[in-house]
Design a protein around this motif. Structure first.
Motif, PDB file in Angstrom:
ATOM      1  N   SER A   1      18.541  33.124  34.951  1.00 32.90           N
ATOM      2  CA  SER A   1      17.151  33.538  34.689  1.00 32.90           C
ATOM      3  C   SER A   1      17.103  35.048  34.448  1.00 32.90           C
ATOM      4  O   SER A   1      16.375  35.519  33.565  1.00 32.90           O
ATOM      5  CB  SER A   1      16.238  33.114  35.848  1.00 32.90           C
ATOM      6  OG  SER A   1      16.363  34.018  36.905  1.00 32.90           O
ATOM      7  N   ASP A   2      17.926  35.818  35.217  1.00 33.66           N
ATOM      8  CA  ASP A   2      18.000  37.260  34.974  1.00 33.66           C
ATOM      9  C   ASP A   2      18.427  37.546  33.542  1.00 33.66           C
ATOM     10  O   ASP A   2      17.843  38.374  32.845  1.00 33.66           O
ATOM     11  CB  ASP A   2      19.020  37.918  35.912  1.00 33.66           C
ATOM     12  CG  ASP A   2      18.486  38.034  37.332  1.00 33.66           C
ATOM     13  OD1 ASP A   2      17.278  37.752  37.519  1.00 33.66           O
ATOM     14  OD2 ASP A   2      19.272  38.387  38.224  1.00 33.66           O
ATOM     15  N   ALA A   3      19.492  36.837  33.129  1.00 28.88           N
ATOM     16  CA  ALA A   3      20.064  37.080  31.801  1.00 28.88           C
ATOM     17  C   ALA A   3      19.048  36.738  30.723  1.00 28.88           C
ATOM     18  O   ALA A   3      18.860  37.495  29.758  1.00 28.88           O
ATOM     19  CB  ALA A   3      21.338  36.262  31.617  1.00 28.88           C
ATOM     20  N   THR A   4      18.383  35.605  30.911  1.00 27.38           N
ATOM     21  CA  THR A   4      17.418  35.182  29.885  1.00 27.38           C
ATOM     22  C   THR A   4      16.320  36.228  29.733  1.00 27.38           C
ATOM     23  O   THR A   4      15.971  36.622  28.621  1.00 27.38           O
ATOM     24  CB  THR A   4      16.800  33.820  30.254  1.00 27.38           C
ATOM     25  OG1 THR A   4      17.862  32.962  30.665  1.00 27.38           O
ATOM     26  CG2 THR A   4      16.072  33.212  29.084  1.00 27.38           C
ATOM     27  N   SER A   5      15.797  36.711  30.865  1.00 25.60           N
ATOM     28  CA  SER A   5      14.699  37.664  30.746  1.00 25.60           C
ATOM     29  C   SER A   5      15.182  38.972  30.121  1.00 25.60           C
ATOM     30  O   SER A   5      14.491  39.576  29.304  1.00 25.60           O
ATOM     31  CB  SER A   5      14.044  37.912  32.117  1.00 25.60           C
ATOM     32  OG  SER A   5      14.962  38.534  32.971  1.00 25.60           O
ATOM     33  N   LEU A   6      16.424  39.381  30.471  1.00 23.71           N
ATOM     34  CA  LEU A   6      16.957  40.619  29.898  1.00 23.71           C
ATOM     35  C   LEU A   6      17.165  40.477  28.396  1.00 23.71           C
ATOM     36  O   LEU A   6      16.778  41.347  27.609  1.00 23.71           O
ATOM     37  CB  LEU A   6      18.272  40.990  30.592  1.00 23.71           C
ATOM     38  CG  LEU A   6      18.943  42.274  30.154  1.00 23.71           C
ATOM     39  CD1 LEU A   6      17.996  43.471  30.342  1.00 23.71           C
ATOM     40  CD2 LEU A   6      20.218  42.512  30.945  1.00 23.71           C
ATOM     41  N   LEU A   7      17.748  39.330  28.004  1.00 23.36           N
ATOM     42  CA  LEU A   7      18.004  39.104  26.580  1.00 23.36           C
ATOM     43  C   LEU A   7      16.705  39.055  25.796  1.00 23.36           C
ATOM     44  O   LEU A   7      16.600  39.577  24.689  1.00 23.36           O
ATOM     45  CB  LEU A   7      18.807  37.810  26.387  1.00 23.36           C
ATOM     46  CG  LEU A   7      20.286  37.877  26.779  1.00 23.36           C
ATOM     47  CD1 LEU A   7      20.907  36.499  26.799  1.00 23.36           C
ATOM     48  CD2 LEU A   7      21.042  38.793  25.833  1.00 23.36           C
ATOM     49  N   THR A   8      15.698  38.409  26.397  1.00 24.73           N
ATOM     50  CA  THR A   8      14.407  38.312  25.723  1.00 24.73           C
ATOM     51  C   THR A   8      13.827  39.711  25.547  1.00 24.73           C
ATOM     52  O   THR A   8      13.337  40.070  24.468  1.00 24.73           O
ATOM     53  CB  THR A   8      13.422  37.455  26.541  1.00 24.73           C
ATOM     54  OG1 THR A   8      14.152  36.379  27.107  1.00 24.73           O
ATOM     55  CG2 THR A   8      12.296  36.929  25.686  1.00 24.73           C
ATOM     56  N   SER A   9      13.891  40.526  26.609  1.00 24.44           N
ATOM     57  CA  SER A   9      13.273  41.852  26.531  1.00 24.44           C
ATOM     58  C   SER A   9      13.998  42.727  25.504  1.00 24.44           C
ATOM     59  O   SER A   9      13.398  43.618  24.923  1.00 24.44           O
ATOM     60  CB  SER A   9      13.308  42.534  27.900  1.00 24.44           C
ATOM     61  OG  SER A   9      14.623  42.948  28.192  1.00 24.44           O
ATOM     62  N   MET A  10      15.294  42.463  25.292  1.00 22.32           N
ATOM     63  CA  MET A  10      16.024  43.266  24.301  1.00 22.32           C
ATOM     64  C   MET A  10      16.025  42.579  22.945  1.00 22.32           C
ATOM     65  O   MET A  10      16.723  43.003  22.034  1.00 22.32           O
ATOM     66  CB  MET A  10      17.466  43.488  24.767  1.00 22.32           C
ATOM     67  CG  MET A  10      17.529  44.238  26.081  1.00 22.32           C
ATOM     68  SD  MET A  10      19.216  44.661  26.549  1.00 22.32           S
ATOM     69  CE  MET A  10      19.446  46.142  25.576  1.00 22.32           C
ATOM     70  N   SER A  11      15.273  41.488  22.850  1.00 22.11           N
ATOM     71  CA  SER A  11      15.184  40.638  21.655  1.00 22.11           C
ATOM     72  C   SER A  11      16.553  40.318  21.060  1.00 22.11           C
ATOM     73  O   SER A  11      16.834  40.579  19.908  1.00 22.11           O
ATOM     74  CB  SER A  11      14.253  41.257  20.596  1.00 22.11           C
ATOM     75  OG  SER A  11      14.638  42.567  20.304  1.00 22.11           O
ATOM     76  N   LEU A  12      17.423  39.784  21.944  1.00 19.98           N
ATOM     77  CA  LEU A  12      18.727  39.296  21.497  1.00 19.98           C
ATOM     78  C   LEU A  12      18.735  37.774  21.569  1.00 19.98           C
ATOM     79  O   LEU A  12      17.813  37.167  22.124  1.00 19.98           O
ATOM     80  CB  LEU A  12      19.838  39.856  22.390  1.00 19.98           C
ATOM     81  CG  LEU A  12      20.141  41.342  22.232  1.00 19.98           C
ATOM     82  CD1 LEU A  12      20.911  41.848  23.424  1.00 19.98           C
ATOM     83  CD2 LEU A  12      20.894  41.605  20.939  1.00 19.98           C
ATOM     84  N   ASP A  13      19.788  37.180  21.041  1.00 23.19           N
ATOM     85  CA  ASP A  13      19.949  35.731  21.068  1.00 23.19           C
ATOM     86  C   ASP A  13      19.973  35.252  22.528  1.00 23.19           C
ATOM     87  O   ASP A  13      20.759  35.746  23.331  1.00 23.19           O
ATOM     88  CB  ASP A  13      21.274  35.391  20.348  1.00 23.19           C
ATOM     89  CG  ASP A  13      21.594  33.917  20.438  1.00 23.19           C
ATOM     90  OD1 ASP A  13      20.673  33.135  20.708  1.00 23.19           O
ATOM     91  OD2 ASP A  13      22.771  33.571  20.240  1.00 23.19           O
ATOM     92  N   THR A  14      19.106  34.320  22.897  1.00 23.59           N
ATOM     93  CA  THR A  14      18.995  33.923  24.303  1.00 23.59           C
ATOM     94  C   THR A  14      19.714  32.628  24.646  1.00 23.59           C
ATOM     95  O   THR A  14      19.542  32.096  25.737  1.00 23.59           O
ATOM     96  CB  THR A  14      17.516  33.765  24.716  1.00 23.59           C
ATOM     97  OG1 THR A  14      16.913  32.845  23.798  1.00 23.59           O
ATOM     98  CG2 THR A  14      16.802  35.083  24.722  1.00 23.59           C
ATOM     99  N   SER A  15      20.505  32.098  23.705  1.00 23.78           N
ATOM    100  CA  SER A  15      21.215  30.847  24.027  1.00 23.78           C
ATOM    101  C   SER A  15      22.397  31.156  24.944  1.00 23.78           C
ATOM    102  O   SER A  15      23.300  31.890  24.569  1.00 23.78           O
ATOM    103  CB  SER A  15      21.700  30.175  22.746  1.00 23.78           C
ATOM    104  OG  SER A  15      22.564  31.054  22.061  1.00 23.78           O
ATOM    105  N   ILE A  16      22.342  30.628  26.179  1.00 20.38           N
ATOM    106  CA  ILE A  16      23.426  30.919  27.117  1.00 20.38           C
ATOM    107  C   ILE A  16      23.985  29.618  27.698  1.00 20.38           C
ATOM    108  O   ILE A  16      23.291  28.603  27.752  1.00 20.38           O
ATOM    109  CB  ILE A  16      22.948  31.830  28.275  1.00 20.38           C
ATOM    110  CG1 ILE A  16      21.628  31.312  28.837  1.00 20.38           C
ATOM    111  CG2 ILE A  16      22.816  33.264  27.825  1.00 20.38           C
ATOM    112  CD1 ILE A  16      21.209  32.026  30.095  1.00 20.38           C
ATOM    113  N   THR A  17      25.239  29.665  28.131  1.00 15.97           N
ATOM    114  CA  THR A  17      25.862  28.525  28.827  1.00 15.97           C
ATOM    115  C   THR A  17      26.294  28.998  30.209  1.00 15.97           C
ATOM    116  O   THR A  17      27.457  29.378  30.407  1.00 15.97           O
ATOM    117  CB  THR A  17      27.087  28.004  28.056  1.00 15.97           C
ATOM    118  OG1 THR A  17      27.911  29.140  27.742  1.00 15.97           O
ATOM    119  CG2 THR A  17      26.725  27.284  26.793  1.00 15.97           C
TER     120      THR A  17
END
Lengths: 403, 647
Positions: free
Chosen positions: B256-272
């Motif tokens: 969840s941390d990673a997703t929110s960080l990626l979203t805020s930096m507008s990067l690809d949010t697909s994670i495994t």
């Protein structure tokens, strides 16, 4: 006021420096004049550093025990700060770990570019530089001036001259060298673009270029008949010293064995017509200077390594130690440039290829020797023999890498 | 002391000591296992965090302000981390750092200082590891490094990749959790003292009878150790499950941390997220799914692995403790003790020699044997023997390989010269023929030298001993030269008589002959000296009496000379067999195994495995097999001849 403070501080500083006086120990396997030259360089370095806290000392270790001593002592922190050794064991030591310190971090362009580029390549393993090159050794063409007026430039010329010189029943041969020794054969192999490993390192003993080079070797030996059978080093020396050999392919170690009565000259190995006029490219061994991970004063050690491989030191090693330094600038020095032997090796090294420093190389020698024996004794074709060698090397490498 | 020597007491002491060793070791092993489980749990949690962050930094590109922003955010959302550092190789630059030391004028980005070489080296090591594993197609070098720091924290580092190339490194430091659970001491004491107390009770019933007491003690010991083993399995399983849920929680949180960080930096949010729980080769462990639930099948497999291991340990401990108990119970220990007491001075005097033997002979020997059960190669010299343990695999490979020969296309037999049995056969032939030649030549020469009135005998004797006195490697090299195809003296002689020179080292048989000739030359002087000495000690009256009785020379030789030589010759032959069996120098120098390993003997083959192939474990197993062969030979030889008694 300032002077007063200094006067107060200086003795304290002096005391501090004495108490932590860094001794840098260098292990090497040199003897005779090579040893004397190294010790002279060290003495000069120490005298320039007299004011500082660094003192370099050297220890000569007998060559046959040297590699084992490094392997046993250094990883346990009982080793020197610096040691000097050829690159062939480098990969093994790096894989075993805690033996050689990577020095990329200290290096700048100015330092790396002062060496003959291929010698720097020999110090690099998996993209990391582990030492600075000190001297190199490679084979070149040594000829008897009494028998050969001008050294041939191409293999065609070489064979023609050699055929004239050869009289097998009388034990006279045009060309004598340890061609059954894979190390010596590598020069011919590399002319064809042959190799032992593809990147990986992936063994490719039986690649077509290697086979072609062996076929040419067999043509020289069988069809042209310009070389003797089973050329051991003792045989090479005795034939050349008796004036019964026109040419020898060998390295600096051979020069000391040439009898005083023989007037010899050095010339680069010829180009090979059969390989499209490409030059023979001998394997080169490079003596590197390495810092050990256990060293307490790596910075100071690196400073000495840099000094040792710089021009003034290289000159002492070349002129007094009769060595061939890896430092490129030294060959512009008038005294070195005037030396025919040093000049000849400098010319030869332009096309030399560093012998692979990967640990897998040790697994090549035995199968390669077997293959060379099979081929030169006519017991099998080059292709079949190299196929067998490839199989053997692949098996050893796979056994080593298995999980 | 008499009163103490009752069977009851001895077995009770044996049981107590045995249980103390058995339960003690079990307790320590369990404690170690629990501590390791906690450590690996922490490391896995750290790994998840590190891999998640590396995943993000990879996407940012490894350098720039984005990296610093990501690192700062990550540090904030992970207060458990002590520090995060990001290194970029290009320009040796510290791209981002949350370490307390890297603030003020040392704040990132900056070039690494000279005393920070280890950070750069670590990054380069990871790069080389990734490239090596990729090139070789094997995972053998750590792509994520875990290092315990002296201050009790630990640090993990992972490579940053861009377009398939490693361009930097992320390093995180974490505190080590210290609250590892302890196994129950009470239960251990119960397993230790329970059996002893019960044994006392039972012994009152049984009385002072040796065998029933032994059985009772053994059964109690078994129950105690197996009981503790079952407890260990249960504890380890519970800890394992706790680890899985802890790691699963970490994965969910970091995802969840990673997703929110990626979203805020507008990067690809697909994670495994499941792939973040990986081993040191960055291969996913597969214990936890992307959604954060535990993969029960994998966990069960791991549990069964663990219980197998525990079972093996318990079995080994049972054997050990039973041995201790029986040795004490049946009085062997007290016997040894009283012997030492009685001859204490003698033992004191021989103590230095015993220590010397222990350090110089037995330790290397035992180490060699231990090594033979490992898979050590040059790549794993830094690992311990336990880490590379493979059991009897090496022995199976050596002794279980029966591909001695195969049929070639033209029907001819092609021998596999690297096969153990071929080499053994060569070694066997080598030993027999050498000893035979040595004894025959030595004996004949000794008989000649022993002739009465033989002129200048001392001169001959010295000359004949010379081959033995020369350093054997010099002799070996001279003989090798004599067998040279073109310039060797042997071929020259053959050609002198009109024959065709032989390429000695081309065929196994002729190659073998060269080594045989060399070693024959080296071995006859010893036999000659031994025989000569024995011959001279035979009383002349015996021969006189024989002559009077009308015995022929041959009869004298058979009936007097040979039997008198026996006590001297047999030990010499035994020794000579062992020497020849392991005659490294001659084979290594003269034939060097040519052609194609066919004339290798066992000891030179073992050397090649160790120092040409770098397979240390395999070579050690090979050497142990050689030792085994010689041991069997020595035992049998001793039994038959009782030779050692006549020395």
């Amino acid at each position: 006021m300032i002077r007063k403070i200094l006067g107060f501080i200086a003795p304290v500083l002096l005391f501090a420096t004495i108490s932590k006086a860094a001794e840098i120990v260098v292990w090497h396997a040199y003897r005779a004049e090579e040893k004397a030259a190294l010790e002279k360089v060290v003495a000069i370095y120490n005298s320039t550093k007299a004011a500082s806290d660094v003192k370099v000392t050297t220890l000569a270790v007998p060559y046959d025990a040297f590699a084992d001593k490094i392997t046993a002592a250094v990883p346990r922190g009982k080793g020197p700060d610096i040691f000097i050794y050829a690159q062939d064991r480098l990969g093994g030591w790096i894989e075993a770990g805690s033996t050689v310190e990577p020095i990329d971090f200290y290096l700048d362009k100015a330092t790396t570019s002062r060496f003959i580029p291929t010698t720097m390549e020999a110090m690099t393993y998996r993209g990391t530089i582990y030492g600075l090159p000190l001297n190199y050794k490679c084979i070149t063409m040594i000829y008897n001036k009494k028998l050969v007026a001008t050294p041939p430039k191409t293999s065609g010329e070489l064979v023609t001259v050699c055929k004239k010189l050869t009289n097998a029943p009388a034990g006279k041969f045009g060309l004598v060298y340890s061609y059954a020794d894979f190390y010596y054969h590598a020069a011919l192999m590399n002319a064809f673009g042959g190799r032992v490993f593809d990147p990986g390192p992936k063994p490719v003993m039986n690649n077509p270029e290697n086979v072609k080079s062996l076929e040419l070797l067999m043509k020289w030996f069988k069809t042209d008949g310009i070389m003797p059978a089973e050329p051991s080093t003792a045989l090479v020396t005795s034939l050349f010293n008796e004036g019964k050999a026109g040419f020898v392919f060998s390295g600096p170690w051979f020069l000391g064995e040439i009898s005083k009565t023989i007037n010899y000259g050095l010339a680069p190995l010829p180009t090979i017509d059969e390989a499209g006029g490409k030059p023979m490219r001998p394997w080169m061994t490079v003596e590197g200077v390495y810092i050990t991970p256990g060293s307490k004063s790596k910075d100071a050690a690196f400073d000495f390594v840099k000094y040792l491989t710089d021009v003034p030191s290289a000159k002492v090693l070349a002129i007094e130690g009769r060595q061939t330094p890896a430092n490129a600038a030294i060959y512009n020095d008038p005294q070195v440039a005037a030396d025919a032997i040093l000049k000849a090796f400098r010319k030869q090294v332009e096309v030399a290829i560093p012998m692979p420093n990967v640990p897998e190389m040790t697994m090549v020698w035995s199968p390669a020797t077997t293959a060379m024996n099979v081929i030169t004794k006519g017991a099998g074709t080059p292709k079949a023999a190299m196929d067998d060698a490839q199989k053997a090397v692949l098996a050893s490498v796979a056994a080593l890498r298995k999980k | 002391m008499k009163a103490l020597s009752g069977h009851r007491l001895r077995f009770a002491v044996g049981l107590l000591l045995g249980a103390l060793v058995g339960v003690g070791i079990s307790y320590l092993l369990l404690k170690g296992a629990q501590a390791r489980e906690v450590q690996s749990r922490e490391e896995r949690r750290a790994m998840v965090s590190l891999r998640a962050l590396t995943d993000i930094i990879d996407r940012i590109g490894g350098t720039g302000d984005g990296v610093r922003l990501a690192v700062a955010t990550w540090q904030k959302s992970n207060p458990g981390l002590i520090s995060i550092r990001v290194l970029a190789f290009d320009g040796i630059s510290l791209e981002a750092s949350t370490a307390a030391a890297d603030s003020g004028d040392k704040a990132a980005p900056r070039r690494l200082a000279r005393d920070e070489k280890s950070i750069f080296d670590r990054g380069q090591r990871l790069r080389a590891a990734v490239e090596t594993n990729r090139d070789e197609g094997v995972s053998r070098k750590d792509e994520v490094e875990t290092e315990k720091l002296p201050d009790g924290t630990f640090s993990l580092a992972a490579p940053v990749e861009k377009d398939g190339a490693v361009i930097g490194m992320v390093e995180i430091t974490m505190p080590m959790s210290t609250n590892a659970p302890q196994p129950s001491i009470l239960f251990a004491l119960l397993c230790l003292l329970g059996p002893v107390i019960i044994f006392f009770g039972l012994s009152l019933v049984i009385g002072d009878r040796k065998i029933p007491l032994a059985i009772a003690a053994a059964v109690l010991m078994l129950v105690s150790l197996i009981g503790y083993g079952m407890y260990s399995v249960k504890t380890i399983e519970a800890d394992g499950r706790a680890s899985e849920s802890a790691v699963a929680r970490q994965i969910t949180a970091q995802a969840s941390d990673a997703t929110s960080l990626l979203t805020s930096m507008s990067l690809d949010t697909s994670i495994t997220p499941a792939s973040w729980d990986a081993d040191q080769f960055r291969l996913p462990r597969g214990l936890i799914t992307d959604t954060g639930s535990i993969n029960e099948a994998t966990l069960a497999a791991r549990n069964s692995d663990n219980s197998h291991q525990v079972r093996n340990v318990v079995m080994a401990l049972i054997i050990l403790t039973l041995a201790i108990m029986m040795l004490i119970g049946f009085g062997a220990v007290s016997h040894v003790f009283f012997t030492i007491r009685k001859h204490d001075q003698a033992y004191l005097y021989s103590l230095p020699a015993m220590l010397g033997m222990l350090i110089l002979v037995f330790f290397p020997f035992i180490y060699g044997i231990a090594l033979s059960f490992s898979d050590k190669t040059i790549y794993s010299t830094n690992k311990s023997i336990a880490e590379t343990w493979v059991g009897v695999k090496n022995y199976i490979q050596i002794l279980g390989d029966f591909h001695i020969a195969s049929q070639a296309a033209d029907g001819a037999l092609v021998f596999n010269y690297k096969n153990f049995y071929w080499t053994f056969y060569v070694t066997f032939m080598w030993t027999i023929s050498n000893v035979a030649i040595g004894v025959l030549v030595g004996l004949i020469l000794a008989l000649i030298l022993n002739t009465k009135g033989f002129a200048i005998r001392p001169v001959y004797r010295v000359l004949l001993i010379l081959p033995w006195a020369m350093p054997n490697y010099i002799t070996a090299l001279i003989w090798k030269g004599m067998f040279h195809r073109q310039f060797g003296v042997i071929n020259m002689i053959i050609e002198m008589f009109g024959g065709q020179g032989i390429s000695w080292f081309d065929r196994p048989f002729t190659s073998f002959l060269t080594a045989l000739a060399t070693n024959g030359w080296l071995s006859f002087p010893f036999m000659m000296v031994v025989s000569l000495g024995a011959l001279q000690s035979i009383p002349a009256e015996l021969y006189e009496a024989a002559r009077v009785d009308g015995a022929s020379r041959w009869q004298q030789f058979r009936a007097i000379t040979l039997p008198s030589l026996k006590p001297a010759l047999i030990p010499a032959i035994i020794l000579s067999v062992v020497w020849t069996f392991n005659m490294f120098n001659i084979v290594y120098l003269v034939t060097a195994g040519q052609p194609a390993y066919s004339t290798e003997i066992l000891i030179t083959q073992a050397y090649k495995f160790a120092f040409e192939q770098y397979q240390y474990g395999y070579a050690a197993a090979y050497s142990t097999v050689i030792f085994g062969i010689l041991l069997v030979y020595g035992t049998i030889q001793n039994k038959i001849t009782r030779a050692t008694e006549s020395i």
